[in-house]
Design a protein around this motif. Structure first.
Motif, mmCIF file in Angstrom:
data_model
loop_
_atom_site.group_PDB
_atom_site.id
_atom_site.type_symbol
_atom_site.label_atom_id
_atom_site.label_comp_id
_atom_site.label_asym_id
_atom_site.label_seq_id
_atom_site.Cartn_x
_atom_site.Cartn_y
_atom_site.Cartn_z
ATOM 1 N N UNK A 1 68.895 -33.327 -3.391
ATOM 2 C CA UNK A 1 69.893 -32.292 -3.701
ATOM 3 C C UNK A 1 71.050 -32.300 -2.697
ATOM 4 N N UNK A 2 72.250 -32.281 -3.241
ATOM 5 C CA UNK A 2 73.444 -32.157 -2.389
ATOM 6 C C UNK A 2 74.320 -31.016 -2.921
ATOM 7 N N UNK A 3 73.645 -30.020 -3.517
ATOM 8 C CA UNK A 3 74.389 -28.948 -4.181
ATOM 9 C C UNK A 3 75.076 -27.993 -3.213
ATOM 10 N N UNK A 4 74.687 -27.988 -1.974
ATOM 11 C CA UNK A 4 75.391 -27.144 -0.997
ATOM 12 C C UNK A 4 75.499 -27.918 0.313
ATOM 13 N N UNK A 5 76.349 -27.477 1.207
ATOM 14 C CA UNK A 5 76.591 -28.273 2.436
ATOM 15 C C UNK A 5 75.382 -28.400 3.359
ATOM 16 N N UNK A 6 74.310 -27.649 3.122
ATOM 17 C CA UNK A 6 73.155 -27.758 4.028
ATOM 18 C C UNK A 6 72.521 -29.153 3.997
ATOM 19 N N UNK A 7 72.796 -29.904 2.934
ATOM 20 C CA UNK A 7 72.198 -31.257 2.885
ATOM 21 C C UNK A 7 72.757 -32.148 4.002
ATOM 22 N N UNK A 8 73.956 -31.786 4.482
ATOM 23 C CA UNK A 8 74.589 -32.636 5.502
ATOM 24 C C UNK A 8 73.897 -32.519 6.856
ATOM 25 N N UNK A 9 73.259 -31.380 7.101
ATOM 26 C CA UNK A 9 72.685 -31.152 8.432
ATOM 27 C C UNK A 9 71.154 -31.158 8.438
ATOM 28 N N UNK A 10 70.539 -31.259 7.267
ATOM 29 C CA UNK A 10 69.069 -31.204 7.249
ATOM 30 C C UNK A 10 68.458 -32.509 7.737
ATOM 31 N N UNK A 11 67.262 -32.403 8.313
ATOM 32 C CA UNK A 11 66.465 -33.596 8.587
ATOM 33 C C UNK A 11 65.568 -33.839 7.389
ATOM 34 N N UNK A 12 64.913 -32.776 6.934
ATOM 35 C CA UNK A 12 64.033 -32.844 5.762
ATOM 36 C C UNK A 12 64.285 -31.664 4.846
ATOM 37 N N UNK A 13 64.075 -31.886 3.584
ATOM 38 C CA UNK A 13 64.006 -30.772 2.638
ATOM 39 C C UNK A 13 62.630 -30.131 2.810
ATOM 40 N N UNK A 14 62.610 -28.824 2.979
ATOM 41 C CA UNK A 14 61.326 -28.116 3.142
ATOM 42 C C UNK A 14 61.027 -27.436 1.806
ATOM 43 N N UNK A 15 60.334 -28.165 0.967
ATOM 44 C CA UNK A 15 60.153 -27.725 -0.415
ATOM 45 C C UNK A 15 59.174 -26.564 -0.519
ATOM 46 N N UNK A 16 58.092 -26.661 0.260
ATOM 47 C CA UNK A 16 57.030 -25.649 0.172
ATOM 48 C C UNK A 16 55.712 -26.375 0.278
ATOM 49 N N UNK A 17 54.648 -25.659 0.593
ATOM 50 C CA UNK A 17 53.350 -26.328 0.677
ATOM 51 C C UNK A 17 52.245 -25.352 0.327
ATOM 52 N N UNK A 18 51.099 -25.921 0.018
ATOM 53 C CA UNK A 18 49.956 -25.071 -0.275
ATOM 54 C C UNK A 18 49.306 -25.426 -1.586
ATOM 55 N N UNK A 19 48.712 -24.427 -2.193
ATOM 56 C CA UNK A 19 47.924 -24.616 -3.399
ATOM 57 C C UNK A 19 48.816 -24.524 -4.639
ATOM 58 N N UNK A 20 48.876 -25.616 -5.374
ATOM 59 C CA UNK A 20 49.739 -25.642 -6.564
ATOM 60 C C UNK A 20 49.214 -24.721 -7.663
ATOM 61 N N UNK A 21 47.979 -24.271 -7.538
ATOM 62 C CA UNK A 21 47.397 -23.359 -8.531
ATOM 63 C C UNK A 21 47.247 -21.945 -7.966
ATOM 64 N N UNK A 22 47.993 -21.660 -6.912
ATOM 65 C CA UNK A 22 47.792 -20.387 -6.212
ATOM 66 C C UNK A 22 48.152 -19.172 -7.063
ATOM 67 N N UNK A 23 47.385 -18.120 -6.884
ATOM 68 C CA UNK A 23 47.745 -16.837 -7.499
ATOM 69 C C UNK A 23 48.795 -16.128 -6.661
ATOM 70 N N UNK A 24 48.781 -16.446 -5.373
ATOM 71 C CA UNK A 24 49.656 -15.742 -4.435
ATOM 72 C C UNK A 24 50.655 -16.706 -3.809
#
Ligand code: URA
Length: 238
Positions: free
Chosen positions: A21-44
């Motif tokens: 994604x390069x939809x906003x200027x934050x892509x220029x300064x990021x090291x990694x995209x922090x998408x999210x982590x954990x249980x893909x079937x989580x209730x919470x």
């Protein structure tokens, strides 16, 4: 109905989109995209604000001090990271940990909505002001509404929305940790209520379209700036 493995594959596909994604200027300064982590079937699902320096380096959410407090509070209610999904309103770090800008929140919202649509949580805990205001669509601040659950339709899902203080805000204020703990202790009883009634499929609101030039840019992957580990590992999917 999707199977658990279909859900994971779809989530990984959205992660790949986010990585390019390069939809906003934050892509220029990021090291990694922090998408999210954990249980893909989580209730919470927990939704924080934005990655900080540690998260940007590791590509994983809440890996610093605030994350440690989050894990401690989770343990106190008999849960761990592998039981929940953790992500942020922004997937890239704002330089110097400044507050997210509205256009950044808007550009990134599609990823959060996709996560909601795929993971199908019954409950979302918004951590702090930014996630709470974004997901409620109202400017009411966290100190007024923390600990007050409500049923809300957010993008594609109707969920129990439960705003609580951001663990980073509580880190250095013992009284706020106690308030956060008190609010946390209600999570099991709220989860036990089960899923709220979902809207008719036809009534599911579409996420606001991303402006044309941005969408074109967002769809065009750029090579990651640093070598990254394989998807499942980087996603921390359980
Ligand atoms: N604060 C956030 O809001 N998110 C993180 O991932 C880390 C700290």
């Amino acid at each position: 109905m999707r199977t658990a493995s279909e859900r994971r594959e779809l989530l990984k596909a959205v992660y790949q989109q986010a990585r390019g994604c390069v939809a906003c200027p934050l892509h220029e300064t990021r090291t990694n995209v922090v998408f999210g982590s954990g249980n893909a079937d989580a209730e919470l699902m927990f939704v924080g604000e934005a990655p900080g320096a540690n998260e940007d380096l590791q590509g994983l959410p809440f890996v610093g001090q605030a994350g440690k407090l989050l894990e401690k509070l989770l343990a106190e209610i008999g849960m761990e990271r592998g039981d929940v999904f953790i992500c942020n309103t922004l997937k890239c770090r704002p330089p110097g940990n400044r507050n997210p800008f509205p256009h950044e929140l808007e550009a990134c919202r599609q990823f959060l909505y996709s996560q909601l649509e795929l993971i199908e949580p019954t409950m979302i805990c918004t951590l702090g002001n930014f996630a709470t205001k974004l997901l409620r669509g109202e400017p009411v601040g966290i100190s007024r509404i923390h600990g007050q659950p409500e049923v809300r339709t957010i993008g594609p899902r109707t969920v129990r929305l439960y705003p609580i203080y951001h663990p980073a805000a509580a880190l250095y204020t013992p009284s706020m940790v106690e308030t956060l703990r008190t609010d946390f202790l209600r999570i099991p009883e709220l989860l036990a209520l089960g899923p709220p009634v979902q809207p008719e499929t036809a009534a599911i609101p579409e996420p606001a379209p991303v402006a044309e030039p941005e969408r074109a840019a967002a769809a065009e992957p750029t090579p990651p700036s640093t070598p990254e580990p394989p998807d499942a590992e980087q996603l921390g999917l359980f």
